[in-house]
Design a protein around this motif. Structure first.
Motif, PDB file in Angstrom:
ATOM      1  N   ASP A  26      -6.442 -13.512  21.958  1.00 29.74           N
ATOM      2  CA  ASP A  26      -7.259 -13.831  20.784  1.00 29.74           C
ATOM      3  C   ASP A  26      -8.650 -13.231  20.949  1.00 29.74           C
ATOM      4  OD1 ASP A  26      -8.556 -14.895  18.623  1.00 29.74           O
ATOM      5  OD2 ASP A  26      -7.915 -16.956  18.969  1.00 29.74           O
ATOM      6  N   GLU A  27      -9.082 -12.432  19.969  1.00 29.98           N
ATOM      7  CA  GLU A  27     -10.383 -11.784  20.064  1.00 29.98           C
ATOM      8  C   GLU A  27     -11.534 -12.744  19.779  1.00 29.98           C
ATOM      9  OE1 GLU A  27     -10.505  -8.346  17.624  1.00 29.98           O
ATOM     10  OE2 GLU A  27      -8.965  -7.265  18.757  1.00 29.98           O
ATOM     11  N   ASN A  28     -11.264 -13.818  19.027  1.00 24.70           N
ATOM     12  CA  ASN A  28     -12.322 -14.783  18.748  1.00 24.70           C
ATOM     13  C   ASN A  28     -12.681 -15.547  20.008  1.00 24.70           C
ATOM     14  OD1 ASN A  28     -12.481 -14.123  16.060  1.00 24.70           O
ATOM     15  ND2 ASN A  28     -10.995 -15.660  15.434  1.00 24.70           N
ATOM     16  N   LYS A  29     -13.950 -15.631  20.276  1.00 25.65           N
ATOM     17  CA  LYS A  29     -14.414 -16.290  21.489  1.00 25.65           C
ATOM     18  C   LYS A  29     -15.437 -17.370  21.150  1.00 25.65           C
ATOM     19  CE  LYS A  29     -13.491 -12.360  24.511  1.00 25.65           C
ATOM     20  NZ  LYS A  29     -14.069 -11.387  25.468  1.00 25.65           N
ATOM     21  N   LEU A  30     -15.611 -18.240  22.090  1.00 21.01           N
ATOM     22  CA  LEU A  30     -16.540 -19.354  21.962  1.00 21.01           C
ATOM     23  C   LEU A  30     -17.675 -19.148  22.948  1.00 21.01           C
ATOM     24  CD1 LEU A  30     -17.229 -22.353  21.099  1.00 21.01           C
ATOM     25  CD2 LEU A  30     -15.785 -23.042  23.017  1.00 21.01           C
ATOM     26  N   GLU A  31     -18.897 -19.283  22.492  1.00 24.14           N
ATOM     27  CA  GLU A  31     -20.061 -19.056  23.343  1.00 24.14           C
ATOM     28  C   GLU A  31     -20.890 -20.332  23.408  1.00 24.14           C
ATOM     29  OE1 GLU A  31     -23.651 -15.788  23.875  1.00 24.14           O
ATOM     30  OE2 GLU A  31     -22.299 -15.711  22.155  1.00 24.14           O
ATOM     31  N   ILE A  32     -21.175 -20.768  24.609  1.00 26.38           N
ATOM     32  CA  ILE A  32     -22.010 -21.948  24.825  1.00 26.38           C
ATOM     33  C   ILE A  32     -23.313 -21.512  25.489  1.00 26.38           C
ATOM     34  CG2 ILE A  32     -22.213 -24.206  25.934  1.00 26.38           C
ATOM     35  CD1 ILE A  32     -20.032 -24.145  23.843  1.00 26.38           C
ATOM     36  N   LEU A  33     -24.423 -21.933  24.927  1.00 35.30           N
ATOM     37  CA  LEU A  33     -25.744 -21.658  25.495  1.00 35.30           C
ATOM     38  C   LEU A  33     -26.361 -22.980  25.933  1.00 35.30           C
ATOM     39  CD1 LEU A  33     -27.031 -19.249  22.716  1.00 35.30           C
ATOM     40  CD2 LEU A  33     -26.136 -18.593  24.937  1.00 35.30           C
ATOM     41  N   LEU A  34     -26.838 -23.026  27.160  1.00 33.93           N
ATOM     42  CA  LEU A  34     -27.469 -24.217  27.693  1.00 33.93           C
ATOM     43  C   LEU A  34     -28.889 -23.874  28.125  1.00 33.93           C
ATOM     44  CD1 LEU A  34     -24.528 -25.433  29.956  1.00 33.93           C
ATOM     45  CD2 LEU A  34     -25.171 -26.400  27.749  1.00 33.93           C
ATOM     46  N   ALA A  35     -29.835 -24.685  27.705  1.00 34.70           N
ATOM     47  CA  ALA A  35     -31.228 -24.516  28.118  1.00 34.70           C
ATOM     48  C   ALA A  35     -31.657 -25.786  28.830  1.00 34.70           C
ATOM     49  CB  ALA A  35     -32.120 -24.248  26.905  1.00 34.70           C
ATOM     50  N   PHE A  36     -32.105 -25.664  30.060  1.00 29.60           N
ATOM     51  CA  PHE A  36     -32.513 -26.822  30.860  1.00 29.60           C
ATOM     52  C   PHE A  36     -33.978 -26.691  31.238  1.00 29.60           C
ATOM     53  CE2 PHE A  36     -27.997 -26.166  31.970  1.00 29.60           C
ATOM     54  CZ  PHE A  36     -27.477 -27.407  31.637  1.00 29.60           C
ATOM     55  N   GLU A  37     -34.729 -27.766  31.055  1.00 29.56           N
ATOM     56  CA  GLU A  37     -36.069 -27.793  31.617  1.00 29.56           C
ATOM     57  C   GLU A  37     -35.941 -27.860  33.133  1.00 29.56           C
ATOM     58  OE1 GLU A  37     -40.363 -29.992  30.904  1.00 29.56           O
ATOM     59  OE2 GLU A  37     -38.543 -30.879  30.072  1.00 29.56           O
ATOM     60  N   GLU A  38     -36.736 -27.075  33.825  1.00 23.72           N
ATOM     61  CA  GLU A  38     -36.615 -26.973  35.279  1.00 23.72           C
ATOM     62  C   GLU A  38     -36.674 -28.338  35.956  1.00 23.72           C
ATOM     63  OE1 GLU A  38     -39.843 -25.508  38.235  1.00 23.72           O
ATOM     64  OE2 GLU A  38     -38.667 -23.729  37.708  1.00 23.72           O
ATOM     65  N   LYS A  39     -37.593 -29.186  35.500  1.00 22.53           N
ATOM     66  CA  LYS A  39     -37.747 -30.478  36.175  1.00 22.53           C
ATOM     67  C   LYS A  39     -36.528 -31.365  35.969  1.00 22.53           C
ATOM     68  CE  LYS A  39     -40.159 -33.248  32.655  1.00 22.53           C
ATOM     69  NZ  LYS A  39     -41.344 -34.107  32.414  1.00 22.53           N
ATOM     70  N   LEU A  40     -35.755 -31.161  34.888  1.00 18.52           N
ATOM     71  CA  LEU A  40     -34.541 -31.946  34.683  1.00 18.52           C
ATOM     72  C   LEU A  40     -33.507 -31.618  35.756  1.00 18.52           C
ATOM     73  CD1 LEU A  40     -32.803 -33.891  33.033  1.00 18.52           C
ATOM     74  CD2 LEU A  40     -32.093 -31.962  31.624  1.00 18.52           C
ATOM     75  N   LEU A  41     -33.355 -30.339  36.070  1.00 19.29           N
ATOM     76  CA  LEU A  41     -32.398 -29.948  37.109  1.00 19.29           C
ATOM     77  C   LEU A  41     -32.821 -30.491  38.472  1.00 19.29           C
ATOM     78  CD1 LEU A  41     -31.639 -26.248  36.089  1.00 19.29           C
ATOM     79  CD2 LEU A  41     -30.337 -28.308  35.555  1.00 19.29           C
ATOM     80  N   ILE A  42     -34.122 -30.459  38.739  1.00 24.66           N
ATOM     81  CA  ILE A  42     -34.614 -30.992  40.011  1.00 24.66           C
ATOM     82  C   ILE A  42     -34.392 -32.500  40.078  1.00 24.66           C
ATOM     83  CG2 ILE A  42     -36.698 -31.362  41.403  1.00 24.66           C
ATOM     84  CD1 ILE A  42     -37.701 -28.639  40.356  1.00 24.66           C
ATOM     85  N   ASN A  43     -34.599 -33.182  38.941  1.00 24.39           N
ATOM     86  CA  ASN A  43     -34.474 -34.639  38.906  1.00 24.39           C
ATOM     87  C   ASN A  43     -33.028 -35.126  38.880  1.00 24.39           C
ATOM     88  OD1 ASN A  43     -37.242 -35.057  38.905  1.00 24.39           O
ATOM     89  ND2 ASN A  43     -37.387 -35.023  36.680  1.00 24.39           N
ATOM     90  N   THR A  44     -32.082 -34.235  38.575  1.00 30.16           N
ATOM     91  CA  THR A  44     -30.681 -34.659  38.484  1.00 30.16           C
ATOM     92  C   THR A  44     -29.846 -33.996  39.577  1.00 30.16           C
ATOM     93  OG1 THR A  44     -30.306 -32.932  36.801  1.00 30.16           O
ATOM     94  CG2 THR A  44     -30.770 -35.163  36.026  1.00 30.16           C
ATOM     95  N   ILE A  45     -29.615 -32.697  39.456  1.00 29.05           N
ATOM     96  CA  ILE A  45     -28.821 -31.977  40.453  1.00 29.05           C
ATOM     97  C   ILE A  45     -29.500 -32.048  41.811  1.00 29.05           C
ATOM     98  CG2 ILE A  45     -27.615 -29.832  40.991  1.00 29.05           C
ATOM     99  CD1 ILE A  45     -26.820 -30.964  38.316  1.00 29.05           C
ATOM    100  N   GLY A  46     -30.833 -31.883  41.822  1.00 27.62           N
ATOM    101  CA  GLY A  46     -31.566 -31.927  43.077  1.00 27.62           C
ATOM    102  C   GLY A  46     -31.410 -33.260  43.792  1.00 27.62           C
TER     103      GLY A  46
END
Length: 448
Positions: A194-214
């Protein structure tokens, strides 16, 4: 009283019942600004009553506007009504909670007035003009209301399950604005031939990643490093995978490509094709994040280098080097309705400065609110809301009263410059100047 939010002729769309109610809402907001400056106790009471009055008229206006759209068979009715609903059921209650929690503090009042005014101006200039065919809403091809509501709930629940964070939607029409230092991630999904594709864009504030994943991996550096970027990549993939499981039509999609994007690449995504879902979330102080879905068509090109097992280490290292080089640079926002001017100025300044762009006054105000640039280069002549009017709106906000703004203009007449002198522009850049001269003037501003 501030005059920046008083009615301007260009706000008219030519429908009396809508234009008259818009004028009334503008007057109410101006009264709130006046009340905000009064005695503290009287101001609180006046603001409480004024907010109730504003809400009542806003809801009444929504009903009348929706009735009019139905009477003319407006094709964008469902989407327009959902924007009304989001403001009525999400934005206003969230602002009320903040006011109550802070005892109607000056900061909360400023936030309330800023959000309501920005929403009203933007909605009038974009969505309401689309009713009479003067422009096309950028959000006309969004997911149906029911699916968008489901997506919001699913994402909020998953984030709560994974990180014990309570999230709420700040905007369901996120337009790619920058919020602080961020990480931008692109996932492309497909199925079979199937040529139709799905695109997901994610934007994270840096401090959110540090406060969660970190926190999860026991690592909380001041800035992102390779380990945290890689952990965030795989966590994001798991999050998106679980989101897709909730939608039967998307369950058979498989991940085909992933990219780390620069902010400029994220902007180009939004310029090329509006998303079908674009949600901006707040996590109650931990940071912001956005979830955007473009389906079913994938962008033609420009999404960054595909990440694979072979190049993951080098791509993450390169990405970190680029982002570290960008951090610490003075931030410039370029506002111009011409794509040629925006891209030309961006290329001219990007090596020395952290550059973002906006194509209208509404987009500029949102970008300034979220990212607080060090300098704004503002087109003097823009349709609907020109540079002078945009600067008037900024100067009336205490937070932006001293924000440096230089006009980008093709005008050389003295009268135009005299008109904007009370707004304290930081200078003027003539568009027909040589690139080297433009760059020299910007450099000279920061050198001072």
């Amino acid at each position: 009283m501030d005059t920046k939010f008083e009615w301007k002729e260009e706000y008219n769309i030519g429908v009396d019942i809508i234009d008259q109610e818009h004028q009334r809402l503008f007057r109410i907001i101006n009264r709130l600004f006046a009340a905000r400056e009064g005695d503290e106790r009287e101001s609180q009471w006046a603001c409480q009553e004024g907010i109730k009055y504003f809400q009542g008229h806003a809801i009444k206006h929504f009903v009348e506007e929706e009735r009019y759209m139905l009477s003319i068979g407006y094709k964008g009715f469902d989407r327009h009504r959902s924007i009304h609903k989001s403001f009525r059921e999400n934005t206003l209650p969230a602002l009320e909670q903040e006011l109550a929690r802070t005892g109607y503090s000056p900061e909360a009042m400023d936030h309330f007035l800023g959000v309501c005014t920005g929403w009203l101006v933007g909605h009038t200039l974009l969505e309401d003009r689309a009713i009479v065919g003067e422009n096309v809403s950028p959000w006309e091809n969004m997911l149906p209301e029911g699916e968008t509501a489901t997506l919001k709930k699913v994402i909020a629940q998953l984030v709560c399950d994974m990180f014990q964070l309570q999230t709420r939607v700040i905007s369901d029409i996120y337009g790619g604005e920058k919020f602080g230092e961020g990480v931008y991630y692109r996932l492309v999904y497909g199925r079979g031939a199937d040529e139709n594709k799905l695109e997901i864009l994610l934007a994270f504030e840096e401090k959110l990643l540090i406060n969660t994943i970190g926190v999860t991996i026991g690592k909380q550096p001041e800035h992102l490093d390779a380990m945290l970027i890689n952990a965030s990549r795989y966590t994001a993939r798991q999050l998106v995978g679980r989101v897709l499981e909730y939608f039967p039509a998307l369950r058979t999609y498989e991940l085909k490509e992933e990219n780390l994007l620069s902010y400029e690449q994220l902007q180009r995504v939004f310029q090329r094709q509006p998303p079908q879902a674009s949600l901006l979330f707040s996590t109650g102080g931990a940071g912001y994040f956005a979830f955007c879905m473009i389906a079913p068509h994938i962008l033609e090109a420009g999404g960054g280098t595909p990440i694979s097992h072979d190049n993951a280490v080098s791509e993450v290292e390169k990405y970190l080097q680029q982002e570290q080089a960008a951090s610490g640079k003075p931030k410039i926002l370029i506002v111009d309705d011409s794509l040629t001017i925006r891209e030309g100025m961006r290329r001219l300044l990007a090596e020395t400065y952290d550059v973002t762009v906006a194509e209208s006054s509404v987009a500029a105000i949102r970008a300034i609110t979220l990212n607080h640039p060090d300098l704004v280069l503002l087109d003097y002549e823009m349709p609907v809301c020109d540079g002078r009017q945009t600067l008037e709106m900024l100067r009336a906000e205490k937070e932006f009263a001293d924000l440096p703004v230089m006009f980008l203009t093709g005008r050389r007449d003295r009268e135009s410059m005299i008109q904007v002198m009370p707004l304290k522009p930081a200078g003027y850049l003539l568009k027909d100047s040589k690139p080297a001269e433009l760059k020299k003037e910007v450099d000279a501003f920061f050198a001072k």
